[in-house]
Design a protein around this motif. Structure first.
Motif, short mmCIF file in Angstrom:
data_model
loop_
_atom_site.label_atom_id
_atom_site.label_comp_id
_atom_site.label_asym_id
_atom_site.label_seq_id
_atom_site.Cartn_x
_atom_site.Cartn_y
_atom_site.Cartn_z
N ARG A 53 37.98 49.95 48.24
CA ARG A 53 39.03 48.55 48.04
C ARG A 53 39.49 48.99 46.50
O ARG A 53 38.86 49.32 45.59
CB ARG A 53 38.08 47.45 47.68
CG ARG A 53 38.85 46.00 47.89
CD ARG A 53 37.93 44.82 48.20
NE ARG A 53 37.41 44.95 49.62
CZ ARG A 53 36.22 44.84 49.78
NH1 ARG A 53 35.10 44.48 48.98
NH2 ARG A 53 35.66 44.76 51.24
N GLY A 54 40.76 48.90 46.49
CA GLY A 54 41.44 49.05 45.15
C GLY A 54 41.86 50.32 45.02
O GLY A 54 42.24 50.82 43.74
N THR A 55 41.32 51.49 45.95
CA THR A 55 41.78 52.81 45.85
C THR A 55 42.91 53.36 46.81
O THR A 55 43.31 52.45 47.64
CB THR A 55 40.51 53.70 46.02
OG1 THR A 55 40.09 53.85 47.24
CG2 THR A 55 39.35 53.12 45.18
N LEU A 56 43.29 54.50 46.61
CA LEU A 56 44.27 55.10 47.36
C LEU A 56 43.82 55.20 49.00
O LEU A 56 44.59 55.29 49.78
CB LEU A 56 44.39 56.69 47.15
CG LEU A 56 45.35 56.93 45.98
CD1 LEU A 56 45.39 58.56 45.69
CD2 LEU A 56 46.71 56.24 46.02
N ALA A 57 42.48 54.91 49.05
CA ALA A 57 41.77 55.29 50.47
C ALA A 57 41.64 53.89 51.12
O ALA A 57 41.00 53.74 52.23
CB ALA A 57 40.61 56.02 50.30
N GLU A 58 42.14 52.72 50.37
CA GLU A 58 41.82 51.55 51.05
C GLU A 58 42.65 51.27 52.48
O GLU A 58 43.87 51.65 52.44
CB GLU A 58 42.33 50.43 49.97
CG GLU A 58 42.04 48.93 50.57
CD GLU A 58 42.29 47.54 49.73
OE1 GLU A 58 42.50 48.04 48.30
OE2 GLU A 58 42.28 47.05 50.27
N GLY A 59 41.81 50.84 53.47
CA GLY A 59 42.53 50.75 54.55
C GLY A 59 42.66 52.22 55.52
O GLY A 59 43.21 52.04 56.50
N ALA A 60 42.21 53.29 55.00
CA ALA A 60 42.07 54.42 55.74
C ALA A 60 41.31 54.03 56.99
O ALA A 60 40.18 53.71 56.99
CB ALA A 60 41.60 55.42 54.78
N GLU A 61 41.69 55.00 58.03
CA GLU A 61 40.92 54.88 59.23
C GLU A 61 39.68 55.97 58.96
O GLU A 61 39.92 56.95 58.61
CB GLU A 61 41.85 55.50 60.59
CG GLU A 61 42.45 54.38 61.22
CD GLU A 61 43.34 54.88 62.37
OE1 GLU A 61 42.57 55.49 63.32
OE2 GLU A 61 44.35 55.00 62.54
N VAL A 62 38.67 55.75 59.65
CA VAL A 62 37.61 56.40 59.34
C VAL A 62 36.94 56.91 60.85
O VAL A 62 36.71 56.37 61.73
CB VAL A 62 36.40 55.69 58.90
CG1 VAL A 62 35.02 56.51 58.73
CG2 VAL A 62 36.90 55.12 57.50
N GLU A 63 36.79 58.41 60.69
CA GLU A 63 36.28 58.93 61.85
C GLU A 63 34.97 59.56 61.58
O GLU A 63 34.78 60.56 60.60
CB GLU A 63 37.22 60.17 62.29
CG GLU A 63 37.60 60.40 63.71
CD GLU A 63 38.29 61.38 63.88
OE1 GLU A 63 37.87 62.36 64.23
OE2 GLU A 63 39.75 61.20 63.79
N SER A 64 33.97 59.32 62.04
CA SER A 64 32.63 59.59 61.42
C SER A 64 31.57 60.32 62.62
O SER A 64 31.81 59.88 63.90
CB SER A 64 32.01 58.64 60.65
OG SER A 64 31.51 57.61 61.38
N GLU A 65 31.01 61.33 62.36
CA GLU A 65 30.04 62.02 63.36
C GLU A 65 28.85 61.93 62.56
O GLU A 65 28.52 62.09 61.45
CB GLU A 65 30.75 63.42 63.39
CG GLU A 65 30.00 64.32 64.40
CD GLU A 65 30.17 65.85 64.30
OE1 GLU A 65 29.68 66.60 64.99
OE2 GLU A 65 31.19 66.04 63.49
N LEU A 66 27.64 61.62 63.39
CA LEU A 66 26.49 61.51 63.05
C LEU A 66 25.56 62.70 63.18
O LEU A 66 25.46 63.16 64.41
CB LEU A 66 25.82 60.36 63.64
CG LEU A 66 24.57 59.89 63.12
CD1 LEU A 66 24.45 59.42 61.73
CD2 LEU A 66 23.95 58.55 63.97
N GLY A 67 25.20 63.49 62.30
CA GLY A 67 24.48 64.71 62.42
C GLY A 67 23.16 64.58 63.08
O GLY A 67 22.66 63.33 62.65
N THR A 68 22.54 65.52 63.76
CA THR A 68 21.36 65.11 64.43
C THR A 68 20.32 65.89 63.95
O THR A 68 18.84 65.77 64.45
CB THR A 68 21.41 65.07 65.90
OG1 THR A 68 22.20 66.50 66.30
CG2 THR A 68 22.29 64.16 66.63
#
Ligand SMILES: [Zn+2]
Length: 87
Positions: A53-68
């Motif tokens: 919030r309040g940074t350049l990355a606000e609203g960015a889409e997030v793709e995350s991969e969960l390590g196993t």
């Protein structure tokens, strides 16, 4: 707290990559969540929305991969794999 520190480091990395590219906005990030990081993709997203919030990355889409694999060297952390930016 562990999660807070992980998010601080991650946001610093995102911001330094974004400013190195001359970005006005970060549109998407890809991360790998370590098996021992205590993050699920949903939980990570909540923290990211807060931290960005309040940074350049606000609203960015997030793709995350969960390590196993709990034995991989980055299992305790969050690895920033890539970002996409708007110039
Ligand atoms: Zn949390």
């Amino acid at each position: 707290m562990h999660e807070r520190k992980l998010m601080e480091d991650l946001m610093q990395e995102i911001e330094s990559q974004a400013s190195a590219e001359g970005a006005v906005r970060v549109t998407r990030i890809r991360v790998r969540l370590g098996a021992l990081s205590h993050f699920t993709p949903h939980h990570f997203l909540e923290h990211f929305e807060d931290a960005s919030r309040g940074t350049l990355a606000e609203g960015a889409e997030v793709e995350s991969e969960l390590g196993t694999d709990p034995t991989e060297p980055t299992a305790q952390g969050v690895v920033l794999e890539s970002i996409e930016v708007e110039l």
